[in-house]
Each structure stands twice: as C-alpha cells, then as structure tokens.
Write an enzyme that holds these catalytic residues in place. Structure first.
Site, PDB file in Angstrom:
ATOM      1  N   HIS A 264       0.835  -1.207   0.000  1.00  0.00           N
ATOM      2  CA  HIS A 264       0.000   0.000   0.000  1.00  0.00           C
ATOM      3  C   HIS A 264       0.869   1.257   0.000  1.00  0.00           C
ATOM      4  O   HIS A 264       0.709   2.141  -0.856  1.00  0.00           O
ATOM      5  CB  HIS A 264      -0.898  -0.030   1.243  1.00  0.00           C
ATOM      6  CG  HIS A 264      -1.792   1.166   1.391  1.00  0.00           C
ATOM      7  ND1 HIS A 264      -3.122   1.135   1.071  1.00  0.00           N
ATOM      8  CD2 HIS A 264      -1.539   2.434   1.837  1.00  0.00           C
ATOM      9  CE1 HIS A 264      -3.655   2.329   1.300  1.00  0.00           C
ATOM     10  NE2 HIS A 264      -2.715   3.129   1.776  1.00  0.00           N
ATOM     11  N   GLU A 265       1.789   1.341   0.949  1.00  0.00           N
ATOM     12  CA  GLU A 265       2.637   2.533   1.035  1.00  0.00           C
ATOM     13  C   GLU A 265       3.588   2.620  -0.153  1.00  0.00           C
ATOM     14  O   GLU A 265       3.943   3.719  -0.597  1.00  0.00           O
ATOM     15  CB  GLU A 265       3.410   2.541   2.356  1.00  0.00           C
ATOM     16  CG  GLU A 265       2.544   2.514   3.615  1.00  0.00           C
ATOM     17  CD  GLU A 265       1.483   3.601   3.675  1.00  0.00           C
ATOM     18  OE1 GLU A 265       1.669   4.655   3.021  1.00  0.00           O
ATOM     19  OE2 GLU A 265       0.469   3.398   4.368  1.00  0.00           O
ATOM     20  N   HIS A 268       1.900   4.521  -2.891  1.00  0.00           N
ATOM     21  CA  HIS A 268       2.064   5.969  -2.719  1.00  0.00           C
ATOM     22  C   HIS A 268       3.451   6.403  -3.191  1.00  0.00           C
ATOM     23  O   HIS A 268       3.600   7.429  -3.870  1.00  0.00           O
ATOM     24  CB  HIS A 268       1.911   6.336  -1.240  1.00  0.00           C
ATOM     25  CG  HIS A 268       0.508   6.340  -0.738  1.00  0.00           C
ATOM     26  ND1 HIS A 268      -0.487   7.111  -1.278  1.00  0.00           N
ATOM     27  CD2 HIS A 268      -0.065   5.666   0.304  1.00  0.00           C
ATOM     28  CE1 HIS A 268      -1.616   6.924  -0.610  1.00  0.00           C
ATOM     29  NE2 HIS A 268      -1.394   6.056   0.350  1.00  0.00           N
TER      30      HIS A 268
END
Length: 502
Positions: A264-265, A268
C-alpha cells in the site's frame, strides 16, 4: 518575465526545502524520536510551520505572482509555466487568509496531540486524548471560517486534500456506494466464510520485512530512492524527489498486515517517484489530491496485490521464506485467505468489500463533529453505534474504535478520510483504462512483470504530479469523470468468483 519567473521558482524552491526539513522531522517523530523528545519536536515543528507560512504569504511573493499572471494567461494552458503560475496563484490566495499565529499554534498543538494519542493507545483510553481532540476540532472550525461563503463547514477542509470537492458531492457518492455495499456484505457474510487461518500463524518479523522488501523492489520501488521503517500507523512521506520514506507495522501472528501495508505505502511512493524529475523543488512535486494518491496505494495493494495472477508469480517465493507455515497450503487456499471477507472493527485490516463502510462512518462522524451535532466526549459511543448499524459489530474497546486511526490526532478534523474511498473508486477506473490500452497486463503480472502497467500509470498520472487538478487527471487518463461503476463491477466480478453471488 523570464527573470521574474526564475525568481518565482527560486522562492518556491526555498519553501519546498523547508517543507522537506519539516517532513524529515515528522518522519523522525513517527519512527525513532525518543519519548522525551516530543516537547522539543513540537516547538521545532511550530517554528518551521510559522517560517514556511510567512514565506508562502510574503507580499513580495504575491506581487511576483500578480506580475506573472498576465504573461501566463497568454501561454498554452498545458505549459509548465502557465500551470505553475495558476497553481501558486490559487495557493497564495488561500494561504494569505490564514494568519501565521494560527499556523504556529496548530503545528505545536498537533505535535502534542500525537504524543497524547500514543499514550492513550497504550492505556486504551480515549479520555486521555479527548481534550486535545476538542482543541483540534476548535482549530479545524477556525480554519474553515477563514474561508467564508462555503456551503458546508467541511468544504474548506476537504478542499485541502481533494481540491474542488464538496461535502454534498461526497455524501452523494458515498450514499450510492453504501446502498450497494451493505447488501453485498450481507450476501457474502451470510455464507460459509473462506478460511483465513493460513495467515494467522507465527511469521517472524525479519522474514516478513525481507519478503516485503523483495516484493516492492519487483514492483519498481528503488531502494536507492526509498527506505522502509517501523511505526505505529503505516504512512508514506516524501523528503525530496529522491528520498521517499515508507513505514509499516509487523504483527507476527498475521502475515497479511505487514505485507499489504508495505505494498500500500509502496503504491504511494511509486506515484511520487514517478513525477517528472524537473518538477522536484516546485509545488508540482506532489500528488494532485488525496483521492488520486490513494488510488495508487489501493491499486497496487488490492487490484494487483490481492489478484490471483500476482500470487501465481510470488507464492512459490513466499513459501521459500515460510516453508513450515505454507508448504502445506495451496495457492488457491492462500488466494482465498487474502481475500477473506469478514465484518471487523479495524479499517486498515479490513477486506476490500467492507473497507469503504469504515471510511463512510468516519466521514459522517467528521461532519457531525464539525456541524456541532456530535460532541467529542460522545465520539466513542457514536462510533460503536455506527459500527453496529453499518457493519453489524461493536468494537470491544477504544483501541478497536476511535483510537485506531492517527488522522484526527495528527491534523485537522475534516477532510481526512474521504480520499480513501475516492481512491478505491479510482483504482478500478484507472486500471480499467490501463487494460483497454494494454490487454496483456494481466498475463504480464503472472510473470512478475509490472513494467507495462507502471509505465502507463507514469505516463497518464504520475508524471504530472499536481500540475493538473484531480478532475483533469481523471478525465485525461480515463476519458470520463469519476464514476463508481468500474469499481462496483470489479468487486462483483472478483468476489462473485470467490463467493456465490446473485
């Protein structure tokens, strides 16, 4: 004008560098700062926030921008020069409405609130941080009132992270989505649940981190331009164009938590690392909105990271890392485990089907707080009520409830959560467009090749940074405005194959 434009870029670079220092201090506060250092850090962040705001509102900067606006108006709308002046003019007009004293007070308060939240989590007691939340709510209302003429008091706060969106638009989108999700959750959870037990064994911390690092490197995250560390609540933060920090938390009795939070990170991080390099040092070097930013973390985490094709490639390697835990677990069993749907109290651990209900609850509570319909002291009870009515469960304690997310303890109350669900919606809309352009992407993923997808995302989303608004990016990339239909189709198709859905 060329000389004035260069002077503008020089001023913007100085602000950017100061913001980078502030990001570095914030990253340290959330990772390695000793407990006794919080007081000094709050003073440091307050001072830096004040200095940055003074530079952002310097009358000389404002005059420079005004001098350049007529020149920019004669240039192509899509030129970097016109786009930069358009963006900084908008941001300057917003910044000068907020007094420096407020900025200093806010940053100092938030640093103290984060520390109080960390203590409240240790004691599992919301009352320990409630007075700080009261102050945060007061400051959030004060900030909104610097922008009179709004339709809803949340609009200026939403505008901070999702420019151009308003509370009534989000309420409509969320209402339509909730109407579809509640019966879908009921239909799935009324059946025999898939088995998530393969994930709930003992998985040593260091091996989890090592495998997570292996995966994100394969996805294209450069270890020369990023790093992974531990924290309470996972996040990504940019220090500079070549220095992106991502964080995670490891649970040794749950393999999925660390792994998917890292992916997820990393999503980003891939977004920010894909921005056109010459934009580094300018306001362009940022995601265009929280919704678009979140679309990338959710795309990589869920649409890709929880797909069957992804694990056709990675699962044999995962079994090598954890042979005693997974050698007896088939690929299909593992795939079903990572897509297990269950009513649960924790947002960041929620499955794809129930996740947005968590966000909608938070968004509604934010609006109620800002409207004065809900008092901070009643927040835990309101939280429990909504979880029972929307998800059919009741959190057992504050740690499972109102204390779980960092957002209200590290920023404004309002505008903090809508980006997550907007991101989910956009993840499917962007992926659908990528597949229309490159139908070979799913087969490439099975081979561990993510280059075509990554390049499409760079070309259509990442490279622009915040040069264009979210609305403009969505239209450029997909040919339409934001719509929930691709996302609903994605959920029904994927989970219709796992569960027997009508």
């Amino acid at each position: 004008m060329d000389q004035k434009y260069q002077e503008l870029k020089n001023r913007l670079r100085e602000i950017y560098d100061l913001q980078s220092v502030m990001s570095m201090l914030s990253w340290d506060q959330n990772t390695y700062l000793p407990q006794a250092g919080f007081k000094s850090r709050s003073n440091q962040l307050a001072l830096l926030g004040k200095i940055i705001h003074e530079k952002e509102t310097d009358p000389a900067l404002g005059q420079l921008i005004e001098d350049l606006v007529p020149w920019a108006d004669k240039l192509s709308y899509d030129s970097d020069e016109a786009s930069l002046i358009r963006l900084v003019h908008r941001e300057y007009q917003k910044a000068i409405r907020v007094p420096p004293s407020f900025i200093s007070q806010f940053h100092e308060h938030i640093a103290q609130t984060y520390e109080a939240w960390a203590r409240a989590r240790e004691e599992n007691d919301f009352t320990k941080v409630a007075p700080y939340v009261e102050k945060s709510l007061e400051l959030s209302r004060t900030y909104a009132n610097y922008f009179p003429g709004y339709e809803h008091i949340a609009d200026p706060l939403i505008n901070e992270s999702d420019y151009g969106m308003k509370a009534h638009q989000i309420r409509q989108i969320f209402g339509e989505l909730r109407d579809q999700l509640v019966p879908l959750v009921d239909q799935i959870t009324s059946q025999s649940l898939t088995d998530s037990s393969p994930l709930l064994q003992h998985y040593p911390k260091e091996q989890q981190l090592a495998f997570s690092q292996y995966v994100i490197k394969k996805l294209g995250l450069s270890p020369q331009r990023s790093r992974l560390d531990l924290t309470i609540h996972p996040f990504m933060i940019r220090i500079s164009g070549d220095d992106i920090r991502i964080t995670t938390q490891v649970k040794e009795d749950d393999l999925s938590f660390c792994l998917f939070s890292v992916i997820h990170e990393a999503g980003h991080a891939l977004y920010e690392l894909g921005i056109h390099p010459p934009y580094d040092g300018t306001p362009f070097y940022d995601g265009t909105s929280s919704g678009v930013h979140e679309s990338q973390s959710r795309l990589w985490e869920n649409v890709i990271g929880r797909s069957r094709g992804f694990w056709e490639h990675f699962y044999p390697r995962l079994q090598q890392y954890f042979p005693s835990q997974l050698n007896h677990v088939s690929l299909e069993q593992f795939y079903l485990a990572i897509n297990h749907v269950e009513r649960s109290p924790i947002r960041i651990e929620a499955d794809e089907v129930t996740y947005n209900l968590h966000v909608i609850i938070r968004f509604d509570l934010e609006l109620a707080l800002l409207e004065g319909k809900l008092e901070v002291k009643d927040l835990p009870e309101a939280w429990r009520y909504r979880y029972q009515s929307d998800l059919g469960i009741t959190p057992s304690c504050d740690l499972e409830g109102v204390l779980q997310d960092v957002h209200w303890y590290s920023g404004m109350i309002g505008g903090a959560f809508q980006g997550y669900t907007i991101g989910n919606i956009l993840s499917a809309q962007f992926y659908e467009s990528a597949l229309k352009a490159h139908s070979e992407i799913p087969n490439q993923i099975k081979q561990g090749n993510f280059e075509t997808l990554h390049n499409w995302l760079v070309d259509h989303i990442y490279r622009y940074g915040s040069k264009y608004t979210a609305e403009e990016i969505i239209l450029k990339a997909t040919g339409s405005s934001l719509t929930i239909q691709p996302y609903l189709y994605y959920l029904r198709k994927k989970f219709g194959e796992i569960y027997s859905l009508n």
